[in-house]
Scaffold this motif. Structure first.
Motif, mmCIF file in Angstrom:
data_model
loop_
_atom_site.group_PDB
_atom_site.id
_atom_site.type_symbol
_atom_site.label_atom_id
_atom_site.label_comp_id
_atom_site.label_asym_id
_atom_site.label_seq_id
_atom_site.Cartn_x
_atom_site.Cartn_y
_atom_site.Cartn_z
ATOM 1 N N MET A 23 0.850 -1.187 0.000
ATOM 2 C CA MET A 23 0.000 0.000 0.000
ATOM 3 C C MET A 23 0.887 1.239 0.000
ATOM 4 N N ALA A 24 0.551 2.199 -0.834
ATOM 5 C CA ALA A 24 1.269 3.468 -0.909
ATOM 6 C C ALA A 24 0.353 4.584 -0.437
ATOM 7 N N THR A 25 0.882 5.474 0.383
ATOM 8 C CA THR A 25 0.114 6.596 0.916
ATOM 9 C C THR A 25 0.924 7.879 0.757
ATOM 10 N N SER A 26 0.224 8.983 0.621
ATOM 11 C CA SER A 26 0.852 10.308 0.578
ATOM 12 C C SER A 26 0.036 11.247 1.452
ATOM 13 N N GLY A 27 0.719 12.223 2.078
ATOM 14 C CA GLY A 27 0.048 13.136 2.989
ATOM 15 C C GLY A 27 0.507 14.566 2.820
ATOM 16 N N LEU A 28 -0.023 15.406 3.710
ATOM 17 C CA LEU A 28 0.349 16.818 3.669
ATOM 18 C C LEU A 28 1.785 17.058 4.104
ATOM 19 N N LEU A 42 8.737 14.044 -1.516
ATOM 20 C CA LEU A 42 8.436 14.680 -2.792
ATOM 21 C C LEU A 42 8.447 16.193 -2.636
ATOM 22 N N PRO A 43 8.803 16.927 -3.687
ATOM 23 C CA PRO A 43 8.902 18.396 -3.573
ATOM 24 C C PRO A 43 7.586 19.053 -3.172
ATOM 25 N N THR A 44 6.488 18.644 -3.810
ATOM 26 C CA THR A 44 5.194 19.271 -3.518
ATOM 27 C C THR A 44 4.185 18.299 -2.945
ATOM 28 N N CYS A 101 1.809 15.216 -8.703
ATOM 29 C CA CYS A 101 2.291 16.279 -7.823
ATOM 30 C C CYS A 101 2.015 17.625 -8.494
ATOM 31 N N GLN A 102 0.866 18.197 -8.210
ATOM 32 C CA GLN A 102 0.429 19.440 -8.850
ATOM 33 C C GLN A 102 0.395 19.251 -10.376
ATOM 34 N N VAL A 129 10.439 -2.638 -4.368
ATOM 35 C CA VAL A 129 11.682 -3.306 -3.981
ATOM 36 C C VAL A 129 12.530 -2.414 -3.089
ATOM 37 N N GLY A 130 12.631 -1.143 -3.441
ATOM 38 C CA GLY A 130 13.431 -0.199 -2.675
ATOM 39 C C GLY A 130 13.119 1.219 -3.103
ATOM 40 N N PRO A 131 13.576 2.201 -2.341
ATOM 41 C CA PRO A 131 13.302 3.598 -2.704
ATOM 42 C C PRO A 131 14.013 3.982 -3.993
ATOM 43 N N SER A 132 13.300 4.714 -4.838
ATOM 44 C CA SER A 132 13.857 5.139 -6.127
ATOM 45 C C SER A 132 14.537 6.489 -5.973
ATOM 46 N N SER A 133 15.688 6.605 -6.594
ATOM 47 C CA SER A 133 16.418 7.874 -6.544
ATOM 48 C C SER A 133 15.816 8.905 -7.485
ATOM 49 N N LYS A 134 15.235 8.447 -8.593
ATOM 50 C CA LYS A 134 14.603 9.359 -9.544
ATOM 51 C C LYS A 134 13.438 8.645 -10.215
ATOM 52 N N PRO A 135 12.467 9.393 -10.726
ATOM 53 C CA PRO A 135 11.301 8.748 -11.338
ATOM 54 C C PRO A 135 11.636 8.108 -12.673
#
Length: 433
Positions: free
Chosen positions: A197-202, A222-224, A241-242, A253-259
């Protein structure tokens, strides 16, 4: 509505200015696209042929819309009530018990439409019979974030206090309550396997959780911040993101350095949805709808018996009848879908005991032996009597053996070890039998 084809490919579709879609776009079986505008515009079209199925204006603000089990019906959450339309734009029903709905999701194997309202109520509607299955007061305020787990049909709700709750129509309390962010939750997405599960917040953070252990795997800043999230069939994660749409690869698998893919929209995004079985990502923004090509996003192979995007009208009707016959009851929705294949031995024993008390005898007990009649000329009363006596003698011998074994077990004295004073004990006494 205006549409144009870019480079001769139907996957690149752009709607003109003035559409202003507010709810996220909804795609059914690869080719049917449903769009809704903030000012009341609703349009359904065939994405392959670009044939417009219907275009109406409900003259009210639209908060969300959702395809139902087929492309012949869809639900629209308007300012006050919930409405159901057919693919020609004709209103079929107005559900006044569903008041100020903010988000909707459809459970295809249960034929349930789950809705989240502005007043904090989670409601389930069985569209096969038109009956409201459950109404749950979540006590979480306005419900503006909603998604479903495709493997077990559990509904995930995001709240303003940073928690994500998991709900089933059978229980009035949340099955799981997870504290995911320090601020309000803006978006929630669950992958196709129902594991992550992926979540994003303020707080502008993107968290990835393992639903098997309910623990956080890794996070991204994330920047915004991401206002909309969606997983593709191959595990790619899209984040709006906006005005920027980012797609992350191997984020489970792991955190991505860039999209993996980054695209800039002319206006802030209002919705995000991957197209099934295609490498296409649909994004709705303030000036219309844009489709992005994301290589490796869709599953290349599909099961034609379950999801066939090229089915005919006759095949669709046969599939609908089969799906209604195989509908899963809402009582079977639980966190562990593997429970459906297990046997409840306690309930079976209790039912057997109650049935024995009600009938006065044990229906599963072994009945009296009755010899089978043989062919004419090979059967007689004497041979049947001999067979009956033989079986009775075997049963008596088995009962005698069992009683003798029990008597031997009871009469056998228990070996008692002699107590040796502590001064006379040796280190090797522990190995004595």
């Amino acid at each position: 509505m205006a549409g144009e084809e870019v480079e001769g490919d139907w996957r690149s579709l752009h709607c003109g200015r003035g559409w202003s879609p507010c709810p996220p776009p909804h795609i059914l079986l690869l080719r049917h696209l449903l769009l809704g505008g903030r000012r009341g515009h609703v349009a359904a079209l065939d994405w392959h042929t670009k044939a417009l199925m219907c275009e109406i204006n409900v003259m009210e603000a639209i908060t969300d819309l959702e395809w139902l089990h087929t492309e012949t019906m869809f639900a629209v959450a308007q300012r006050q009530w919930l409405y159901v339309y057919d693919n020609q734009g004709v209103e079929l029903n107005c559900l006044r018990r569903f008041h100020k709905v903010q988000r909707m999701t459809f459970l295809p194997y249960h034929f349930l439409l789950a809705t989240a309202s502005e007043t904090g109520f989670l409601q389930y509607l069985d569209i096969s019979v038109g009956k409201e299955v459950a109404t749950i007061c979540t006590k979480g305020g306005r419900l503006g974030v909603m998604t479903q787990n495709p493997t077990n049909a559990i509904v995930h709700l995001g709240h303003s206090n940073g928690t994500v709750t998991l709900w089933s129509p059978n229980i009035k309390e949340p099955l799981v309550r997870m504290l995911c962010h320090r601020g309000a939750v803006r978006a929630v997405a669950v992958d196709g396997s129902g594991t992550y599960m992926a979540t994003s917040g303020l707080d502008r953070k993107l968290h990835v959780y393992d639903l098997r252990a309910y623990r956080r795997l890794h996070s991204l800043l994330l920047p915004t911040g991401a206002g909309h999230l969606d997983f593709s069939q191959r595990g790619l994660l899209g984040a709006a993101c906006q005005e920027v749409v980012q797609v992350y690869k191997d984020i489970l698998v792991g955190p991505s350095s860039k999209p993996y893919v980054c695209h800039a929209l002319p206006r802030p995004a209002h919705g995000l949805r991957f197209c099934p079985f295609e490498d296409v990502l649909g994004a709705g923004h303030e000036e219309g709808f844009a489709s992005l090509l994301v290589p490796g996003a869709g599953e290349p192979n599909f099961d034609a018996l379950e999801n066939n995007p090229f089915r005919s009208r006759k095949q669709r009707q046969e599939w609908e009848v089969k799906a209604l016959l195989e509908k899963i009851p809402s009582e079977l929705i639980s966190l562990d879908p593997g429970q459906l294949g297990t046997v409840d031995t306690v309930s079976l024993e209790q039912q057997h005991q109650e049935r024995t008390e009600r009938l006065g005898y044990d229906p599963q007990a072994k009945g009296k032996f009755s010899p089978r009649r043989r062919l004419k000329g090979r059967d007689s009363a004497g041979s049947r009597l001999k067979r009956k006596q033989k079986v009775a003698a075997e049963e008596r011998r088995a009962a005698i053996r069992k009683s003798l074994a029990e008597k031997d077990q009871a009469s056998k004295p228990k070996a008692s070890r002699a107590v040796v004073p502590a001064a006379q004990q040796s280190a090797l006494d522990r190995f004595r039998k």
